[in-house]
Design an enzyme around this catalytic site. Structure first.
Site, PDB file in Angstrom:
ATOM      1  N   CYS A 396      37.070 -11.939 -61.919  1.00 13.48           N
ATOM      2  CA  CYS A 396      36.260 -13.050 -60.942  1.00 13.48           C
ATOM      3  C   CYS A 396      37.098 -13.767 -60.290  1.00 13.48           C
ATOM      4  O   CYS A 396      36.842 -14.246 -59.265  1.00 13.48           O
ATOM      5  CB  CYS A 396      35.686 -14.169 -62.337  1.00 13.48           C
ATOM      6  N   GLY A 425      20.725 -22.285 -55.765  1.00  8.17           N
ATOM      7  CA  GLY A 425      21.465 -22.211 -56.952  1.00  8.17           C
ATOM      8  C   GLY A 425      21.504 -21.031 -57.700  1.00  8.17           C
ATOM      9  O   GLY A 425      22.980 -20.650 -58.147  1.00  8.17           O
ATOM     10  N   ASP A 426      21.121 -20.204 -58.528  1.00 12.32           N
ATOM     11  CA  ASP A 426      20.827 -19.429 -59.198  1.00 12.32           C
ATOM     12  C   ASP A 426      21.857 -18.051 -58.709  1.00 12.32           C
ATOM     13  O   ASP A 426      20.887 -17.691 -57.505  1.00 12.32           O
ATOM     14  CB  ASP A 426      19.789 -19.390 -59.780  1.00 12.32           C
ATOM     15  N   ASP A 427      22.257 -17.788 -59.520  1.00 11.03           N
ATOM     16  CA  ASP A 427      22.733 -16.180 -59.369  1.00 11.03           C
ATOM     17  C   ASP A 427      21.819 -14.900 -59.538  1.00 11.03           C
ATOM     18  O   ASP A 427      22.282 -14.306 -58.539  1.00 11.03           O
ATOM     19  CB  ASP A 427      23.879 -15.458 -60.255  1.00 11.03           C
ATOM     20  N   ASP A 443      26.577  -7.854 -59.990  1.00  6.70           N
ATOM     21  CA  ASP A 443      27.518  -7.953 -59.985  1.00  6.70           C
ATOM     22  C   ASP A 443      28.811  -7.029 -60.475  1.00  6.70           C
ATOM     23  O   ASP A 443      28.241  -5.712 -61.138  1.00  6.70           O
ATOM     24  CB  ASP A 443      27.891  -9.316 -61.628  1.00  6.70           C
ATOM     25  N   ASP A 466      23.959 -13.531 -66.105  1.00  2.00           N
ATOM     26  CA  ASP A 466      23.046 -14.284 -65.180  1.00  2.00           C
ATOM     27  C   ASP A 466      21.439 -13.751 -65.547  1.00  2.00           C
ATOM     28  O   ASP A 466      20.713 -14.999 -66.065  1.00  2.00           O
ATOM     29  CB  ASP A 466      23.236 -13.085 -64.204  1.00  2.00           C
ATOM     30  N   HIS A 517      25.401   4.742 -59.232  1.00  2.00           N
ATOM     31  CA  HIS A 517      25.934   5.262 -57.667  1.00  2.00           C
ATOM     32  C   HIS A 517      27.965   5.447 -58.035  1.00  2.00           C
ATOM     33  O   HIS A 517      28.032   4.475 -58.657  1.00  2.00           O
ATOM     34  CB  HIS A 517      25.612   4.319 -56.705  1.00  2.00           C
ATOM     35  N   ASP A 601      26.132 -19.347 -66.894  1.00  2.00           N
ATOM     36  CA  ASP A 601      27.263 -18.672 -67.401  1.00  2.00           C
ATOM     37  C   ASP A 601      28.773 -19.145 -66.348  1.00  2.00           C
ATOM     38  O   ASP A 601      28.345 -18.742 -64.990  1.00  2.00           O
ATOM     39  CB  ASP A 601      27.037 -17.405 -67.423  1.00  2.00           C
TER      40      ASP A 601
END
Length: 717
Positions: A396, A425-427, A443, A466, A517, A601
């Site tokens: 991160c 605002g939430d991922d 992610d 998330d 992928h 998180d």
């Protein structure tokens, strides 16, 4: 532009013994392009045998005799696999490490010996083998600081047993130590009469009792029972009765002598792809006793021959010396020297031995700074500033800054579908499908650890965060993978390790892997798109109310630790424990916190940034009590030393109107980017203590770290 050299061969070093440690240093200074180097060892540290008696005697602290394999691996560009090798599949060219199989083209064994005594009743429960060294060092650390009279028994009266007995008597003199050496033959078998006489006199002076000509019948928690009926009081029993080979070598199919791997002058075994060095090897051309001096001097020959085996070069022979100077610690700062039958004991010999040992350890810790590739000249304006003065962080720490991300997202068009619900605002996003509420998130992580299995486990836990943060149950996942450019066979090996790790995590979470992928690129990148089912109302950022208590389920500090590890500034033990924290899943924590007012998180924007997100979405403020925030081991010390993630500055500026009521390194860690971090929840005050107790009982180091308040913004107090 210099072409990227593809990886085409796997070299696997099994064991972090002295030969391999020195080889890693050489490899870091002169790597062979196209080779992926792997080190497998049970721990991030390995003990140096030369200093272990000094540690037992109290002359060194616990860290001094430890070789840091994490730092060495980073210097060598090697991936470190923390695990115990348990087998070799020569036909498949794989090393068996627990449930994992790690492929190789060439492998080298340096796993030392063991002094475990499985034939002695009670040894597994109450005895500590002198080798492998790490186990003894760890066990002694706790025993030495105990109280009351110390009773120690050492089984085996060879040089190693005698050294440990004298060291224990000296190191525990403050506890009135009673140390007993038990030898089935006679003290120091094979040593000269002069050496035996000198050591026996020294033992008598230290109060060490020697029992010869008898064997151990069984070991109990507070005594050693001999076969003649006598009992020896012992609360700490050390097994030092000779060097035994690791048992699993017998199943490898390699040629062995008394269980040790037969090698020729080139250090190759009966299988030319397998090399062996150190105490686990038996030199057919010139058998020698088990001694560290041979392992050290094998290192340059092994380095050259492994390179030759991987590149088609010419190998050279190792010729051991006929005799060597034996320096034996005598408990205090005195040592005995023996060579060619001559024996002498002087304080200056211990000083000399200490200098030799420290020089060896310095070679493995004071690693040279290798010159970075030079930039072309000229380069565009701003290139130097953009590169910065340190490598870009992985995980991160490699995220785009919050400010740039917000600006980009602000330009997206308004929602046009009724079945896609906005969650500011939430991922994660929320989709209505046939009446079911489905969470979706994606992610990926730029690699920060060379082991693809560990990297995949961390990336999977991180991606699931998330889903767990919204109180959802993981449902399905797809994998997005970029491998470094490599040969087809190495692609197969890497994919097998990555998918095994992905299945391990997703199966445990209850999610099914649908596919994904993959492509080739400049470095490993692992990502997941995950979905989850919300059986109840989703927990978002927007429901926190003033008075709610803030709970955090994991400690913070991973960004600082990972940045330090890239610079070889983080102790290996600290790094390994950070990895352990990152792979802890949050499924049970999500279930416990399902009724939270708000939850997220803690990842790339740091604890302060993610708490600011709750404040903004909920329309209230928060107080973060920084003294109550749990920190990862070593994170504060590294932050105090000035270590920062490359994302730290962006996180400071992107956390909104945060008021620093308290400063210093601890406060700055609140802006540290986290990878696979914990859940941050705002809960009803009357439920906080019960939730904390339930989380801790489930194995989470959860803490109460603040509260939501009236007003706006975040205050650090």
């Amino acid at each position: 532009m210099t072409p990227l050299i593809p990886l085409t061969r796997d070299l696997v070093l099994i064991g972090g013994g002295h030969t391999h440690a020195l080889l890693l240093r050489r490899w870091g200074m002169d790597p062979l392009p196209g080779v992926r180097l792997t080190l497998i060892d049970p721990g991030p540290l390995t003990a140096y045998s030369g200093m272990l008696p000094g540690y037992i005697a109290g002359h060194y602290d616990a860290d001094t005799p430890q070789i840091d394999l994490v730092r060495l691996a980073r210097f060598a560009g090697a991936r470190l696999v923390i695990g115990r090798a348990e087998g070799l599949d020569l036909a498949a060219r794989e090393v068996v490490v627990g449930d994992r199989r790690i492929g190789f083209d060439v492998a080298s064994l340096d796993i030392g010996v063991t002094s475990r005594m499985p034939q002695v009743e009670g040894f597994a429960a109450h005895g500590v083998p002198a080798k492998p060294l790490g186990q003894l060092a760890r066990a002694w650390e706790g025993y030495r600081t105990g109280e009351g009279r110390a009773h120690v028994a050492v089984i085996g009266g060879g040089i190693a047993g005698a050294e440990l007995a004298m060291a224990a008597a000296h190191g525990l003199r403050h506890r009135g130590a009673r140390v007993t050496v038990i030898e089935r033959d006679r003290l120091l078998p094979g040593a000269s009469d002069a050496a035996r006489r000198l050591v026996r006199n020294r033992m008598t002076a230290l109060g060490v009792t020697v029992i010869e000509g008898t064997q151990v019948a069984r070991i109990e928690a507070d005594r050693v029972c001999l076969d003649d009926g006598r009992e020896v009081a012992s609360h700490f029993t050390i097994g030092a009765a000779g060097a035994r080979p690791q048992g699993w070598l017998a199943e490898t199919g390699l040629s062995l002598t008394d269980g040790f791997v037969d090698v020729g002058p080139t250090l190759q075994s009966s299988d030319p792809r397998i090399f062996a060095a150190g105490d686990c090897a038996h030199m057919l051309h010139d058998p020698r006793p088990k001694a560290g001096v041979y392992a050290v001097r094998q290192a340059p020959v092994l380095f050259d021959n492994l390179r030759a085996a991987l590149s088609g070069g010419r190998m050279r022979d190792y010729q051991p010396q006929k005799d060597y100077l034996k320096l034996v610690s005598l408990g205090d700062r005195t040592a005995m020297a023996e060579k060619w039958g001559r024996v002498v004991a002087l304080p200056m010999l211990w000083t000399w031995k200490d200098r030799i040992d420290r020089r060896f350890m310095d070679k493995l810790s004071d690693l040279p700074e290798m010159a970075a590739p030079k930039l072309p000249d000229p380069v565009a304006e701003g290139v130097v500033e953009a590169l910065g003065d340190k490598p870009m962080c992985g995980g991160c720490g490699a995220k785009v800054g919050r400010g740039a991300l917000r600006e980009a997202l602000a330009g997206l068009p308004a929602r046009t579908r009724a079945d896609v619900l906005p969650l500011p605002g939430d991922d994660a996003g929320l989709i209505l499908t046939g009446g079911a509420r489905q969470v979706i998130s994606t992610d990926h992580l730029r690699t920060f650890v060379e082991d693809p299995h560990l990297m995949t486990r961390i990336a999977a836990i991180h991606a699931l965060g998330d889903v767990w943060a919204m109180g959802a149950r993981p449902q399905a996942a797809t994998v997005s993978l970029i491998l470094p450019r490599m040969s087809a066979e190495m692609q197969r090996r890497s994919m097998a390790e990555i998918m095994a790790a992905a299945r391990e995590v997703m199966d445990a979470a209850g999610a099914h892997i649908l596919g994904g992928h993959s492509s080739l690129g400049s470095e490993l990148t692992v990502g997941f798109t995950v979905t989850g089912i919300c059986e109840n109302e989703p927990v978002t950022l927007a429901g926190a109310r003033p008075g709610a208590v803030l709970i955090l389920t994991k400690p913070v500090g991973s960004g600082t630790i990972l940045a330090a590890e890239m610079a070889r500034a983080a102790p290996g033990r600290v790094v390994a424990r950070a990895w352990e924290a990152m792979v802890q899943g949050q499924a049970r924590a999500s279930e416990i916190l399902a009724g939270a007012q708000a939850m997220t998180d803690v990842t790339g924007f740091g604890l302060a940034g993610h708490l600011s997100g709750i404040c903004e979405a909920s329309g209230c403020g928060a107080e973060l009590h920084i003294a109550d925030v749990p920190l990862m081991e070593g994170a504060l010390e590294l932050a105090e030393a000035g270590i920062r993630s490359t994302l730290f500055a962006d996180n400071m500026s992107g956390a909104g109107a945060a008021i620093l009521g308290a400063g210093g390194a601890r406060a700055e860690l609140m802006f540290d980017p986290q990878t696979a971090g914990g859940l941050l929840a705002a809960v009803e005050p009357d439920r906080a203590e019960a939730l904390l107790a339930e989380l801790r009982a489930a194995g989470y180091p959860a803490a109460r770290i603040g509260r939501m308040v009236e007003g706006a913004g975040l205050k650090l107090v």
